[in-house]
Motif scaffolding. Structure first.
Motif, short mmCIF file in Angstrom:
data_model
loop_
_atom_site.label_atom_id
_atom_site.label_comp_id
_atom_site.label_asym_id
_atom_site.label_seq_id
_atom_site.Cartn_x
_atom_site.Cartn_y
_atom_site.Cartn_z
N MET A 1 0.84 -1.18 0.00
CA MET A 1 0.00 0.00 0.00
C MET A 1 0.88 1.24 0.00
O MET A 1 1.81 1.34 0.77
N GLY A 2 0.48 2.18 -0.84
CA GLY A 2 1.21 3.44 -0.88
C GLY A 2 0.77 4.35 0.26
O GLY A 2 -0.21 4.09 0.97
N LEU B 1 -3.39 6.89 4.01
CA LEU B 1 -4.03 8.11 4.51
C LEU B 1 -5.53 8.12 4.25
O LEU B 1 -6.29 8.68 5.04
N THR B 2 -5.95 7.52 3.16
CA THR B 2 -7.38 7.52 2.84
C THR B 2 -8.10 6.28 3.36
O THR B 2 -9.32 6.19 3.23
N LEU B 3 -7.39 5.38 3.99
CA LEU B 3 -7.99 4.14 4.47
C LEU B 3 -9.16 4.36 5.45
O LEU B 3 -10.17 3.65 5.35
N PRO B 4 -9.09 5.33 6.36
CA PRO B 4 -10.25 5.51 7.25
C PRO B 4 -11.54 5.85 6.50
O PRO B 4 -12.63 5.56 6.99
N VAL B 5 -11.42 6.44 5.33
CA VAL B 5 -12.61 6.78 4.55
C VAL B 5 -12.96 5.67 3.56
O VAL B 5 -14.11 5.25 3.46
N THR B 6 -11.96 5.18 2.84
CA THR B 6 -12.22 4.19 1.80
C THR B 6 -12.44 2.78 2.36
O THR B 6 -13.12 1.98 1.74
N PRO C 1 -14.25 1.61 5.05
CA PRO C 1 -15.66 1.26 5.26
C PRO C 1 -16.45 1.19 3.95
O PRO C 1 -17.33 0.34 3.80
N ILE C 2 -16.13 2.06 3.01
CA ILE C 2 -16.83 2.04 1.72
C ILE C 2 -16.54 0.73 0.99
O ILE C 2 -17.45 0.10 0.46
N ARG C 3 -15.28 0.32 0.99
CA ARG C 3 -14.93 -0.95 0.35
C ARG C 3 -15.61 -2.12 1.06
O ARG C 3 -16.06 -3.07 0.41
N GLY C 4 -15.69 -2.04 2.38
CA GLY C 4 -16.37 -3.10 3.14
C GLY C 4 -17.84 -3.18 2.79
O GLY C 4 -18.38 -4.28 2.60
N ILE C 5 -18.50 -2.04 2.69
CA ILE C 5 -19.92 -2.02 2.33
C ILE C 5 -20.12 -2.55 0.91
O ILE C 5 -21.05 -3.32 0.65
N MET C 6 -19.23 -2.17 0.01
CA MET C 6 -19.33 -2.66 -1.37
C MET C 6 -19.15 -4.18 -1.42
O MET C 6 -19.85 -4.87 -2.16
N TRP C 7 -18.22 -4.71 -0.63
CA TRP C 7 -17.99 -6.14 -0.59
C TRP C 7 -19.23 -6.86 -0.06
O TRP C 7 -19.65 -7.88 -0.60
#
Length: 85
Positions: free
Chosen positions: A1-2, A7-12, A14-20
């Motif tokens: 991971m870059g 840095l964007t993990l706290p935002v992305t 949960p979104i990725r989790g919901i999409m999954w």
């Protein structure tokens, strides 16, 4: 991971989790919709209801036609899926 991804993990995250979760739910729903065993069970229940006199012959014929149509659709869908693989 870059660094940007961290840095964007706290935002992305949960979104990725919901999409999954949504994708898993959609896949499960599709498996249930296209499961011929479910329709076979409904056909057996319909026949039982007819045998005990709970529904008329006309109602039985209509419902049976619908369920057999669903079985044809399921078989076509499954055949298309096998051809794509």
């Amino acid at each position: 991971m870059g660094m940007l991804e961290w840095l964007t993990l706290p935002v992305t995250g949960p979104i990725r989790g919901i999409m999954w979760i949504a994708q898993q739910a959609a896949e499960q729903a599709e498996r249930e919709i296209y499961d011929p065993a479910v329709v076979h069970g409904q056909l057996q229940e319909l026949e039982m209801r007819f045998d005990i006199g709970e529904i008329s012959e006309e109602d039985y014929a209509e419902a049976e036609e619908v369920l057999l149509g669903r079985l044809r659709d399921i078989r076509e869908h499954l055949a298309e899926g096998k051809q794509e693989q």
